[in-house]
Each structure stands twice: as structure tokens, then as C-alpha cells.
Design an enzyme around this catalytic site. Sequence first.
Site, PDB file in Angstrom:
ATOM      1  N   LYS A   1     -49.697  20.768 -52.298  1.00 32.86           N
ATOM      2  CA  LYS A   1     -49.332  19.927 -53.435  1.00 32.86           C
ATOM      3  C   LYS A   1     -49.768  20.561 -54.750  1.00 32.86           C
ATOM      4  O   LYS A   1     -49.000  20.623 -55.727  1.00 32.86           O
ATOM      5  CB  LYS A   1     -49.984  18.552 -53.277  1.00 32.86           C
ATOM      6  CG  LYS A   1     -49.883  17.642 -54.490  1.00 32.86           C
ATOM      7  CD  LYS A   1     -48.466  17.248 -54.807  1.00 32.86           C
ATOM      8  CE  LYS A   1     -48.437  16.212 -55.921  1.00 32.86           C
ATOM      9  NZ  LYS A   1     -47.062  15.846 -56.300  1.00 32.86           N
TER      10      LYS A   1
ATOM     11  N   CYS B   1     -49.142  14.836 -62.602  1.00 28.86           N
ATOM     12  CA  CYS B   1     -49.202  15.938 -61.625  1.00 28.86           C
ATOM     13  C   CYS B   1     -49.317  17.308 -62.276  1.00 28.86           C
ATOM     14  O   CYS B   1     -50.348  17.962 -62.187  1.00 28.86           O
ATOM     15  CB  CYS B   1     -47.978  15.888 -60.719  1.00 28.86           C
ATOM     16  SG  CYS B   1     -47.963  14.467 -59.601  1.00 28.86           S
TER      17      CYS B   1
END
Length: 425
Positions: A217, A271
Site C-alpha cells: 500500500k 494517502c
Amino acid sequence: MQQPGQQPHTVSVIGLGYIGLPTAAVLAKNGVNVIGVDVNANAVATINAGAIHIVEPGLADVVKRAVHDGLLRAVTSPEPADAYVITVPTPFTADYDADLSYIKAAAQALAPHLSVGNLIILESTSPVGTTEQLADWLAEARPDLSFPKTHGDEADIQLAYCPERVLPGQVMHELVQNDRVIGGLSAKANAQATALYNTFLKGDCLLTNARTAEMAKLTENSFRDVNIAFANELSLICDHLSINVWELIRLANHHPRVNILQPGPGVGGHCIAVDPWFIVASAPEQARMIRTAREVNDFKPDWVYQQVQCTIQAAAQQTGKAVDAVNVTCLGLAFKANIDDLRESPALAIAQRIAAAHSGTTMVVEPNLPATAQPVANATLTALDEALSEADVVVLLVDHTPFKAITRAQLEGKLWVDTRGLIDG
């Protein structure tokens, strides 16, 4: 007790924000009984009324139906379930370290409700090792239960890490269609997590271990950040050399092996603007390019602000007004187009800085926020036509769809700073 490969009957989603609520809604849409948990009482009440507290295309109808069918309800504290999906925030501290306090609080809140056979999935973007840390917190709170670190597949409670990989504005589609990386602390955890996601997933489940899934991720978003930094640095160089960066990129991208991204006012969202720092913190001597990319992207809002200050001065000279009589309009506050998410938004930070420093009128236009919102102190949330009409300086920060229809005629006699290429491109 949930067996490997058996879909859970009841899933509790901890954190009902931009990822948690769509996840809860999609699970419920596919027949799973879902208990959503959030400390925000207003969000809980809104969801239980069949409505939503965030903007995400396609979400409202799914939530309304799920609540009406009795498959989704929201509460402010955890209840017993077969599986728990944790989707709480993981911001970074002033020193760019991960703040895991929300994950720890979720662990402490759900620990009293755990029973043998439960599965816990962490979806929150996290530094490498966080899933193991979560297991340690749970083991400390529930010494009567066993966990994979000591018992592997035979543990009473199984844990896995499964990062979300969706794009705001397309979450309802991508939750279902995108492949999922699943990193269990045991093979059994992988099997159980796969069964849960297969209740709605059309993409593939890609199995690995928790640490690799956590790093996957971070790697995906750091890759994006490095590429955006290249585009943003090009925009600085082109300004210095009096070159139109939008034309330059358009020409360069005609090369068959070149695909340069578009520059902007910085990088936002929970993010891409955050995750690279987790890698840098874990390997500071090795992550040199990733650190530099972050520094380039973090500098861009400062550069835009200085461009605006120069443009305000030029507008004062052009109009014959005093500087404090120049009207400034900022177009867009969200971190990307056509959403309401302000997290880590460079557009918001720039608008706030302009309004704080400018003694004249500052107007902001954000079509995805309610008219009653007050996101920027010392600035007025204004309708687009009025804000353009009254402006001496226009600062285009987000490429929302309504802004793409702005014509040169509407900008006649005005000066502007275009960070998205909608005017200059």
C-alpha cells in the site's frame, strides 16, 4: 465460529468515513449483516436515518437501501460480530511518524467483545509492522485468547491486513472491481479474509503476509507521489524559463514511452500525501528519492502562495486599487476534483493562507460543500458566477467540472494563477 472459507454472518466496520461507510454499504448490499461503528454521533444518526454524511457518487442509494432492509445499522461503540474491519485514520505527527492512536483506540474498544473464531482485518494505511502491533494490543487486552504470533492457524483470533485501493469519486465501483492484497498473520487468516471480501469482490484476492501487504500500500502511493513530484518540479522549472508547462507535457507525452502526469498545487488526500512518510520513517537512510519527492510536493503550495502574492500586487497596479481593495477568488478547496474531501488538501491550505494574509476580500468557491460551510476563516463561501464577477484575481486550485466551463470572457480584465491548466493549458 467462522471457519476458513466460510463467509461471516455479521461484520462490524470500525470507522464510517470515506472508506468505512462504502465498505459497510457494499457488504450489506450483498446480504451481510453489518454493524457500523463511529465515534461521531451525528454521522451515526445520519446513517441510521438512511442518509450519508460524505460525498461519494453512488453511495447514498446503497446506504438507504441497506438501512431500509435492516442489513446496516450504525452505533457509537462496538458490539459482538464474527469479523471486524478497522478503517480508522492514521495521520502523521509533526515529526512525520505515524499516529497509530486511532487504531489502538479501536483495538481497546472492540477487545471486550472478541470471542473464539473472530477475524480482524485492518484496512487503515499503516507502517510496516502495524498489524503485528494491533495483535499485541489485543493480546494485552485479552490474555484469555490466543493470537497468530504464538498459535498460528490454531489461534482463537485471526488477523489480516488488507489495504483499500480505491479512488475518491469512484469508490463504489473500485471497491468491487479492484484486486485486493490480503496479508494475513497466518494462512487461516488469509482464507477467512478472502471469504469475507469474496462476498462482493469481482477482482482477485492476492495473498501474502501482513508486512508485505502493508508495504504494498505504501509503495503504490509513493510511486504516485514520485511521479507527481516530477510534474510539479517541471512546473517550477518551466516558470523559471518562461515555458508553458502544459504545452511541454502535452508534447513530451507524444513520445511512445513517456507519460508525464499533470502538475498541481501540491498533493493532498489521506494517502499519497501521507504514506511516503511512513516509508521514510522506517528506512530514513535508504528512502532518499521518496523523501525528496515529498519535499518537492510539500513545497509546491508555498510556491503557489508566492505566485498569488505577486499577482495581487500586479492586480493592484493594473486596476489602480489599493492592495487591500483587490478581490481574490479561490476556486476549489478539496484535494482532488469533484469530491468534498478536504484532508491534507493543498488547495485548502493555500486558500487559508491567502485569506489570513490578505486584508481585502477573499472569496472561495467549493461546489461540493454545503452553502453553510465555513472552511476558510476570513473568507466567504461564494457561488461561482458571483465570485468570478467580483474577482480581480482568480486562483484556480482544483479542476472541478464546473470550473472547466469558465470562459476567457469571464476572466476579461482579471489576473489569474492557474495550477491545473484549465486556463493556461
